[in-house]
Design an enzyme around this catalytic site. Structure first.
Site, PDB file in Angstrom:
ATOM      1  N   SER A   1      36.242 -52.795  -4.986  1.00 52.62           N
ATOM      2  CA  SER A   1      35.843 -51.843  -3.947  1.00 52.62           C
ATOM      3  C   SER A   1      35.878 -52.525  -2.574  1.00 52.62           C
ATOM      4  O   SER A   1      36.936 -52.940  -2.121  1.00 52.62           O
ATOM      5  CB  SER A   1      34.459 -51.258  -4.270  1.00 52.62           C
ATOM      6  OG  SER A   1      34.151 -50.174  -3.418  1.00 52.62           O
TER       7      SER A   1
ATOM      8  N   HIS B   1      33.919 -43.407  -4.184  1.00 57.23           N
ATOM      9  CA  HIS B   1      35.168 -43.354  -4.946  1.00 57.23           C
ATOM     10  C   HIS B   1      35.342 -42.025  -5.672  1.00 57.23           C
ATOM     11  O   HIS B   1      35.828 -41.968  -6.803  1.00 57.23           O
ATOM     12  CB  HIS B   1      35.269 -44.538  -5.921  1.00 57.23           C
ATOM     13  CG  HIS B   1      35.323 -45.860  -5.225  1.00 57.23           C
ATOM     14  ND1 HIS B   1      36.433 -46.279  -4.521  1.00 57.23           N
ATOM     15  CD2 HIS B   1      34.400 -46.845  -5.101  1.00 57.23           C
ATOM     16  CE1 HIS B   1      36.186 -47.476  -4.004  1.00 57.23           C
ATOM     17  NE2 HIS B   1      34.961 -47.829  -4.327  1.00 57.23           N
TER      18      HIS B   1
END
Length: 280
Positions: free
Chosen positions: A85, A190
Protein backbone atom coordinates in the site's frame (compact mmCIF):
# COMPACT_ATOMS: atom_id res chain seq x y z
CA UNK A 1 18.57 -12.18 -5.52
CA UNK A 2 17.23 -9.72 -2.98
CA UNK A 3 13.89 -7.91 -2.63
CA UNK A 4 13.42 -4.88 -0.39
CA UNK A 5 9.93 -4.76 1.18
CA UNK A 6 8.57 -1.44 2.49
CA UNK A 7 5.70 -1.53 5.03
CA UNK A 8 2.57 0.57 4.86
CA UNK A 9 0.04 1.99 7.28
CA UNK A 10 -0.25 -0.11 10.41
CA UNK A 11 3.50 -0.46 10.92
CA UNK A 12 3.78 2.90 12.69
CA UNK A 13 4.58 3.01 16.40
CA UNK A 14 5.65 5.54 18.97
CA UNK A 15 9.39 6.21 18.82
CA UNK A 16 9.89 4.91 15.30
CA UNK A 17 12.80 6.41 13.42
CA UNK A 18 14.49 8.01 16.44
CA UNK A 19 17.99 6.78 15.57
CA UNK A 20 17.45 7.46 11.86
CA UNK A 21 16.45 11.07 12.49
CA UNK A 22 19.85 11.59 14.14
CA UNK A 23 21.68 9.97 11.21
CA UNK A 24 20.00 12.02 8.49
CA UNK A 25 19.43 15.59 9.79
CA UNK A 26 19.35 17.15 6.31
CA UNK A 27 16.49 14.91 5.16
CA UNK A 28 14.62 15.50 8.43
CA UNK A 29 14.94 19.26 7.94
CA UNK A 30 13.64 18.87 4.38
CA UNK A 31 10.70 16.76 5.60
CA UNK A 32 9.80 19.26 8.32
CA UNK A 33 9.76 22.07 5.75
CA UNK A 34 7.47 20.16 3.37
CA UNK A 35 5.13 18.90 6.08
CA UNK A 36 5.00 22.08 8.15
CA UNK A 37 5.53 20.34 11.48
CA UNK A 38 8.23 18.63 13.55
CA UNK A 39 8.25 15.04 12.30
CA UNK A 40 10.55 13.57 15.01
CA UNK A 41 8.31 15.15 17.66
CA UNK A 42 5.24 13.61 16.03
CA UNK A 43 6.83 10.16 16.09
CA UNK A 44 7.49 10.50 19.82
CA UNK A 45 3.84 11.24 20.65
CA UNK A 46 1.70 8.66 22.38
CA UNK A 47 -1.59 10.33 21.38
CA UNK A 48 -3.84 9.58 18.38
CA UNK A 49 -2.12 11.95 15.96
CA UNK A 50 0.48 9.43 14.77
CA UNK A 51 -2.38 7.06 13.87
CA UNK A 52 -4.26 9.74 11.94
CA UNK A 53 -3.96 8.80 8.25
CA UNK A 54 -3.01 12.35 7.28
CA UNK A 55 0.05 12.17 9.57
CA UNK A 56 0.77 8.43 9.48
CA UNK A 57 1.49 8.29 5.77
CA UNK A 58 4.19 10.99 5.51
CA UNK A 59 5.73 9.82 8.79
CA UNK A 60 6.01 6.22 7.59
CA UNK A 61 7.24 7.23 4.15
CA UNK A 62 10.02 9.28 5.72
CA UNK A 63 11.05 6.60 8.22
CA UNK A 64 11.05 3.95 5.48
CA UNK A 65 13.14 6.22 3.25
CA UNK A 66 15.72 6.90 5.97
CA UNK A 67 15.86 3.20 6.83
CA UNK A 68 16.70 2.42 3.21
CA UNK A 69 19.38 5.11 3.12
CA UNK A 70 20.92 3.48 6.18
CA UNK A 71 20.84 0.02 4.59
CA UNK A 72 22.32 1.24 1.33
CA UNK A 73 25.21 2.81 3.24
CA UNK A 74 26.33 -0.75 3.93
CA UNK A 75 26.54 -1.48 0.22
CA UNK A 76 23.44 -3.68 0.03
CA UNK A 77 21.51 -3.26 -3.22
CA UNK A 78 18.20 -4.99 -4.07
CA UNK A 79 17.23 -6.64 -7.33
CA UNK A 80 13.51 -5.96 -6.84
CA UNK A 81 11.52 -3.55 -4.65
CA UNK A 82 7.96 -3.85 -3.36
CA UNK A 83 5.82 -1.93 -0.89
CA UNK A 84 2.56 -2.71 0.81
CA UNK A 85 0.00 0.00 0.00
CA UNK A 86 1.69 3.25 1.13
CA UNK A 87 5.00 1.38 1.06
CA UNK A 88 4.84 1.24 -2.73
CA UNK A 89 5.86 4.91 -2.74
CA UNK A 90 9.09 3.92 -1.00
CA UNK A 91 9.58 1.24 -3.65
CA UNK A 92 9.21 3.94 -6.31
CA UNK A 93 11.72 6.09 -4.43
CA UNK A 94 14.16 3.18 -4.15
CA UNK A 95 13.90 2.52 -7.87
CA UNK A 96 14.49 6.19 -8.76
CA UNK A 97 11.02 6.77 -10.23
CA UNK A 98 10.54 9.66 -7.78
CA UNK A 99 12.89 11.59 -5.51
CA UNK A 100 12.46 12.08 -1.76
CA UNK A 101 10.84 15.52 -2.04
CA UNK A 102 8.36 14.40 -4.69
CA UNK A 103 7.49 11.25 -2.76
CA UNK A 104 6.84 13.18 0.43
CA UNK A 105 4.60 15.69 -1.33
CA UNK A 106 2.65 12.85 -2.93
CA UNK A 107 2.10 10.89 0.28
CA UNK A 108 1.25 14.06 2.21
CA UNK A 109 -1.59 14.79 -0.21
CA UNK A 110 -2.55 11.10 -0.38
CA UNK A 111 -2.87 10.92 3.40
CA UNK A 112 -4.89 14.13 3.57
CA UNK A 113 -7.29 13.01 0.85
CA UNK A 114 -7.79 9.59 2.40
CA UNK A 115 -8.34 11.14 5.83
CA UNK A 116 -11.14 13.26 4.36
CA UNK A 117 -13.04 10.05 3.60
CA UNK A 118 -13.65 9.49 7.33
CA UNK A 119 -16.88 7.62 7.93
CA UNK A 120 -17.15 6.29 4.37
CA UNK A 121 -16.54 2.72 5.42
CA UNK A 122 -14.36 0.51 7.58
CA UNK A 123 -12.08 -2.54 7.41
CA UNK A 124 -11.57 -5.90 9.11
CA UNK A 125 -8.83 -8.51 9.02
CA UNK A 126 -9.96 -12.11 8.57
CA UNK A 127 -7.49 -14.61 10.00
CA UNK A 128 -7.24 -18.25 8.90
CA UNK A 129 -10.01 -17.70 6.35
CA UNK A 130 -11.80 -20.23 4.23
CA UNK A 131 -10.73 -18.48 1.04
CA UNK A 132 -13.46 -19.89 -1.18
CA UNK A 133 -16.28 -19.04 1.23
CA UNK A 134 -14.92 -15.55 1.92
CA UNK A 135 -14.61 -14.81 -1.79
CA UNK A 136 -18.17 -16.09 -2.34
CA UNK A 137 -19.41 -13.77 0.42
CA UNK A 138 -17.54 -10.83 -1.11
CA UNK A 139 -19.04 -11.62 -4.52
CA UNK A 140 -22.51 -11.75 -2.98
CA UNK A 141 -22.20 -8.45 -1.11
CA UNK A 142 -20.23 -6.55 -3.76
CA UNK A 143 -19.79 -3.60 -4.19
CA UNK A 144 -20.52 -2.76 -0.55
CA UNK A 145 -18.10 -5.38 0.80
CA UNK A 146 -14.92 -6.70 -0.81
CA UNK A 147 -11.44 -8.10 -0.25
CA UNK A 148 -9.10 -5.09 -0.05
CA UNK A 149 -5.76 -6.76 0.82
CA UNK A 150 -4.95 -10.34 -0.19
CA UNK A 151 -2.03 -10.60 2.20
CA UNK A 152 -1.53 -14.34 2.65
CA UNK A 153 -3.54 -17.57 2.83
CA UNK A 154 -3.68 -16.89 6.56
CA UNK A 155 -4.77 -13.24 6.44
CA UNK A 156 -7.06 -11.20 4.24
CA UNK A 157 -8.34 -7.68 4.84
CA UNK A 158 -11.90 -6.85 3.83
CA UNK A 159 -13.54 -3.45 3.54
CA UNK A 160 -16.78 -1.76 2.69
CA UNK A 161 -19.63 0.25 4.14
CA UNK A 162 -19.97 0.08 7.91
CA UNK A 163 -23.31 -1.74 7.66
CA UNK A 164 -22.01 -4.26 5.11
CA UNK A 165 -18.82 -4.98 7.06
CA UNK A 166 -20.75 -5.45 10.30
CA UNK A 167 -23.17 -7.83 8.59
CA UNK A 168 -20.38 -9.73 6.87
CA UNK A 169 -18.47 -10.00 10.16
CA UNK A 170 -21.43 -11.71 11.80
CA UNK A 171 -21.76 -14.16 8.91
CA UNK A 172 -18.02 -14.91 8.86
CA UNK A 173 -18.06 -15.69 12.57
CA UNK A 174 -21.30 -17.69 12.49
CA UNK A 175 -20.19 -19.69 9.47
CA UNK A 176 -16.68 -20.41 10.80
CA UNK A 177 -15.24 -18.73 7.71
CA UNK A 178 -12.45 -17.12 9.75
CA UNK A 179 -11.59 -15.03 12.78
CA UNK A 180 -12.66 -11.40 12.45
CA UNK A 181 -10.40 -8.65 13.81
CA UNK A 182 -11.73 -5.06 13.47
CA UNK A 183 -9.11 -2.58 12.25
CA UNK A 184 -8.64 0.93 13.61
CA UNK A 185 -8.98 2.79 10.32
CA UNK A 186 -11.05 5.77 9.22
CA UNK A 187 -12.23 4.45 5.86
CA UNK A 188 -12.54 1.59 3.40
CA UNK A 189 -9.12 1.88 1.75
CA UNK A 190 -8.42 0.19 -1.59
CA UNK A 191 -12.11 0.12 -2.52
CA UNK A 192 -14.59 2.18 -4.53
CA UNK A 193 -15.19 4.24 -1.37
CA UNK A 194 -11.91 6.03 -2.16
CA UNK A 195 -13.13 7.13 -5.61
CA UNK A 196 -13.46 10.82 -4.69
CA UNK A 197 -9.97 10.85 -3.18
CA UNK A 198 -8.61 9.05 -6.25
CA UNK A 199 -10.07 11.59 -8.67
CA UNK A 200 -8.48 14.51 -6.85
CA UNK A 201 -5.22 12.65 -6.34
CA UNK A 202 -4.96 11.91 -10.08
CA UNK A 203 -5.00 15.64 -10.80
CA UNK A 204 -2.41 16.31 -8.10
CA UNK A 205 -0.04 13.59 -9.41
CA UNK A 206 -0.18 15.10 -12.90
CA UNK A 207 1.86 18.06 -11.60
CA UNK A 208 4.93 15.88 -11.08
CA UNK A 209 7.52 14.22 -13.29
CA UNK A 210 8.31 10.51 -13.02
CA UNK A 211 11.53 8.90 -14.24
CA UNK A 212 12.18 5.43 -15.67
CA UNK A 213 12.94 3.05 -12.82
CA UNK A 214 16.40 1.57 -12.42
CA UNK A 215 14.92 -1.44 -10.58
CA UNK A 216 11.73 -3.45 -11.13
CA UNK A 217 8.90 -2.23 -8.87
CA UNK A 218 6.30 -4.97 -8.55
CA UNK A 219 2.86 -3.39 -8.51
CA UNK A 220 0.27 -3.95 -5.77
CA UNK A 221 -2.41 -3.89 -8.48
CA UNK A 222 -1.08 -6.45 -10.93
CA UNK A 223 1.60 -8.37 -8.99
CA UNK A 224 3.85 -7.68 -11.98
CA UNK A 225 6.51 -4.99 -12.54
CA UNK A 226 5.17 -1.53 -13.35
CA UNK A 227 5.46 -0.65 -17.03
CA UNK A 228 6.41 2.96 -16.20
CA UNK A 229 3.49 4.51 -18.06
CA UNK A 230 0.74 6.90 -16.92
CA UNK A 231 1.82 7.22 -13.29
CA UNK A 232 -0.98 9.63 -12.27
CA UNK A 233 -3.57 7.07 -13.38
CA UNK A 234 -1.75 4.15 -11.73
CA UNK A 235 -1.29 5.99 -8.41
CA UNK A 236 -4.92 7.10 -8.36
CA UNK A 237 -6.11 3.60 -9.21
CA UNK A 238 -4.00 2.29 -6.34
CA UNK A 239 -6.45 3.94 -3.91
CA UNK A 240 -9.51 2.08 -5.20
CA UNK A 241 -8.20 -1.39 -6.07
CA UNK A 242 -7.07 -4.25 -3.81
CA UNK A 243 -3.49 -4.95 -2.79
CA UNK A 244 -2.37 -8.24 -4.36
CA UNK A 245 0.36 -8.98 -1.82
CA UNK A 246 0.13 -12.79 -1.86
CA UNK A 247 0.34 -12.75 -5.66
CA UNK A 248 3.27 -10.32 -5.54
CA UNK A 249 5.32 -12.67 -3.38
CA UNK A 250 4.37 -15.60 -5.62
CA UNK A 251 5.66 -13.68 -8.67
CA UNK A 252 8.97 -12.90 -6.96
CA UNK A 253 9.38 -16.49 -5.85
CA UNK A 254 9.11 -17.51 -9.51
CA UNK A 255 12.09 -15.30 -10.43
CA UNK A 256 14.54 -17.67 -8.72
CA UNK A 257 16.14 -17.99 -5.27
CA UNK A 258 15.04 -14.86 -3.42
CA UNK A 259 15.84 -13.23 -0.11
CA UNK A 260 13.36 -10.73 1.34
CA UNK A 261 14.44 -7.84 3.56
CA UNK A 262 11.92 -5.59 5.30
CA UNK A 263 13.07 -1.96 5.30
CA UNK A 264 11.19 0.21 7.78
CA UNK A 265 9.66 -0.07 11.24
CA UNK A 266 8.37 -3.39 12.52
CA UNK A 267 8.21 -6.88 11.05
CA UNK A 268 4.69 -6.98 9.59
CA UNK A 269 5.86 -7.82 6.07
CA UNK A 270 8.43 -10.32 7.28
CA UNK A 271 5.63 -12.18 9.05
CA UNK A 272 3.48 -12.10 5.89
CA UNK A 273 6.40 -13.30 3.77
CA UNK A 274 6.93 -16.28 6.05
CA UNK A 275 3.21 -17.08 5.98
CA UNK A 276 3.29 -17.11 2.16
CA UNK A 277 6.63 -18.74 1.51
CA UNK A 278 6.44 -21.56 4.03
CA UNK A 279 3.31 -22.87 2.32
CA UNK A 280 5.19 -23.62 -0.91
Amino acid sequence: MLTFMFPGQGAQHRGMGAALFEQFPRQVEQANAILGYDLPALCQQSGPKLNDTAFTQPALFTVNALAEMSVRRTGVEPDFVIGHSLGEYNALLSAGVIDFETGLQLVKMRGELMARQNGKGTMIAVLDPDLAQLQALADELSPDFCIANDNSPKQLVCAGSVAAVEGASRRITAGNIGKVVPLKVSGAFHTRFMADAAAEFRQFCARFSFKPGRLPVVSNLSARPHDGRDWPERLAEHLTRPVQWRQTLAYLRQQGPMLFQEVGPGTVLTTLAKANLTLH
